[in-house]
Scaffold this active site. Sequence first.
Site, PDB file in Angstrom:
ATOM      1  N   ASP A   9     -10.969   4.277   5.730  1.00 58.44           N
ATOM      2  CA  ASP A   9     -10.414   4.086   4.599  1.00 58.44           C
ATOM      3  C   ASP A   9     -11.089   2.580   4.039  1.00 58.44           C
ATOM      4  OD1 ASP A   9      -8.926   4.379   2.131  1.00 58.44           O
ATOM      5  OD2 ASP A   9      -7.128   3.526   2.723  1.00 58.44           O
ATOM      6  N   GLY A  56       0.741  -1.292  -0.167  1.00 57.78           N
ATOM      7  CA  GLY A  56       0.059  -0.074   0.060  1.00 57.78           C
ATOM      8  C   GLY A  56       0.785   1.179  -0.081  1.00 57.78           C
ATOM      9  N   GLY A  57       0.294   2.422   0.120  1.00 56.44           N
ATOM     10  CA  GLY A  57       0.872   3.486   0.224  1.00 56.44           C
ATOM     11  C   GLY A  57       1.798   3.874   1.563  1.00 56.44           C
ATOM     12  N   VAL A  74       2.831  -5.737   3.389  1.00 51.11           N
ATOM     13  CA  VAL A  74       2.588  -6.736   4.181  1.00 51.11           C
ATOM     14  C   VAL A  74       3.148  -8.001   3.664  1.00 51.11           C
ATOM     15  CG1 VAL A  74       0.799  -8.114   5.300  1.00 51.11           C
ATOM     16  CG2 VAL A  74       0.375  -5.684   5.039  1.00 51.11           C
TER      17      VAL A  74
END
Length: 777
Positions: free
Chosen positions: A141, A25-26, A30
């Site tokens: 989000d 992600g940003g 993970v």
Amino acid sequence: MSADGSVRPGERLGDFLIERPLGRGGFKTVYAARNLNQAANGWPEQVAVCVPHAQDEEARELLRNELRVVRTLNHPNIVQELGLAESDGVLFAVMELVEGEPLSTVLAQRGPLPLEEAIEIVRQAGAALDYAHAGLAIHRDIKPANLMRRPDGTVKILDFGLARLMAHSQYRAATRVGSVAYMAPEQFSGAAGLNADLWGLGVTFYQLLTNTLPFPGRDEGSLVRQILYDPPDLTPLATDAFDPRLARVIAKVLEKEPERRYQSAAELLADLRAAQRHGALINHVEGQIEVHLRAHFPLVCLQTYEEERALASLRRVREAMAERRPIELFVWSATTGLCDRDGQPVGGSGGSQSHGDPLLALEHVFRGPDEAIYVFLDMHRHFTPVVVRLIRDAIWTVKRARKSLVFVGPSPVIPEELAADATLLFYPPPELPELERLVEDTAADAGCPEPEGALKETLARALLGLTGREAERVLRRGILSRGALDASVAEAVLADKEQTVRKEGVLEFCRPTVGFGDVGGLTGLKTWFGKRRQAFDPAGRRFGLRPPRGVVLVGVPGCGKSLTAKALAADWQVPLLRLDLGRVYASLLGESEGRLRRALHTAEAVSPCILWIDELEKAFSGLGQARDSGVAKRLFGTFLTWLEDRQAAVFVAATANDIQRLPPEFTRKGRFDEVFFVGLPGADERAGIFRIHLARRQRDPVGFDLPALAAASAGYSGAEIEAAVVAGLYRAFAEDARELTDGDIRAALAESPPLSKARAGELEYLQQWAAGNARAA
């Protein structure tokens, strides 16, 4: 750990051996990892390790915040954070390993999901959000990428890195964070409350159903403006595949004002479940039937040739109604008598003795269960004076009790005495999901490979508009002749649809023999049509275009209005259907409206197509006249409603000569895209018309003085110019079959004055009207 914060598989990070990346992600990446020191840390052998891309204090604080929030949450649909660890200056989080796929990947691979599947995802995610909100935790989000689905179907909310705890639920989070496409309007001003998460869940649900976004901005700036100021684009939901209630649920969860939005996921889910119950009905008419029966409408007349499908629909409607309180279903036919919903004859005098005669079955309406639906098949064959009187008596009974009468049959004919209490509904042909199941079932029954993906959808779309039996016959014929269901079956469907049109009797299936090259002048109209040639293409829909709805061509007789409609069908390569409204009128009450509805449904069945209505002003000539008995008015209303509500790609090309008799309701935006005025051709256009008609008759236009002929034909229409060329040929042939000359054509023009001179006043009025109300063709 590399400079960009990534870790390679096989590297060790503290007590954990990195095995593979799970997602980036940003803020962090993970990884799936193996715990090498279970005895010391007490965590499972297989875990997920979340490594921020940066290790500055802000990144560390975000990671600590996520752990602080999620540690307060213990819910089966929220990923469990195990703790923080640090190795060689790298702070990372350790959490439960969730095997599965994010919904963003599911959408990319499968496209839109079925309604039931999407609602189940919302149910699980919504339960987790309500739990989190009860603890005053807001995610901020929610989007498909942050919803992981395990192989067993369990949905887990990931990435609480943007979440924060609020001291009280009335307070607002005070920073703008989140993925723009899923952010609620208040998040842009840093005032996000708990139901900002419901906005994100609503956008996600919309995307699960349509694989598009409700605010399809082309860049971030336009996307933000749409979220802040524009209503969501619910067009993809405005199809027969979705119940109208679903669009209303989406509109409410995407309300700009948080106070007008759902306040909990449980509220949202309750309304989705209600929409699902109606969505489980095969088509929108089932929803209409349910509404009428719940509202205790005494008599519903369901017009259909597909008795089996209609009865199946009524059984589903009864089941939906029985969820609240018990209700029975009885069916009568001349051959079986009155039977209960299990098909068993009703005992007593209303049972076997009711064969062939509905009188005893109608008597059962008076003394039967307090709540029941009585279905009568082919009642139009049994309207004797005594039966009609008994039906009227039964209507009084069902008005006072929770009972309803439903007449099912192919004829819409209703005796005049029953008209005030009757509600006419047209049962539609199978829709896309039902046809896709039919394709699957037919292939399975025949033992041939089942079409998949795009081929299955192509076959189902080709079958749209056919009855269930017709569609099944086409598929079985394709299997017998080709050994399988392939794309060539779709091509053969058009011939069956032509048969459908011919059997209907009101529509005429036209095969155009002219193109725009045979139409002189009308440059503006041709250009407008040319820009919309690809209107029915899926690429245009993805670009944001909607298929054009139609045009009204108003103007002088003989100037190419009808010819243009024929040429348009050839240019767009779609079927051309001519609607002759004169064939619609019938003598019996309700029959005219039934014919018109069947004709319009047939046009939708053949879509994409062009529906051509010639001389529109004559179609409803009896409107408002006392001798009309209301038929023209009812037809007018039926046609207006269809123009407004149609979803199929049916382009209506209507022509009119007498604008004074054209109802203004026809021409407003939304029903037609444009009104074009087709006036008398100018000099250059007349020269072009002469060129076309001379060439069509094997004469070289170069041998004629076209400018002089154009000057001599001032005030003539295209049809009058063609007539002059034909008359000139007759003159030349009569004189020993000599060659045609300019003099022959000029003589023919002189012998036949143009209509524009005889009707100069009407033409002047038409031109004045067109100057302010129509677009020049």
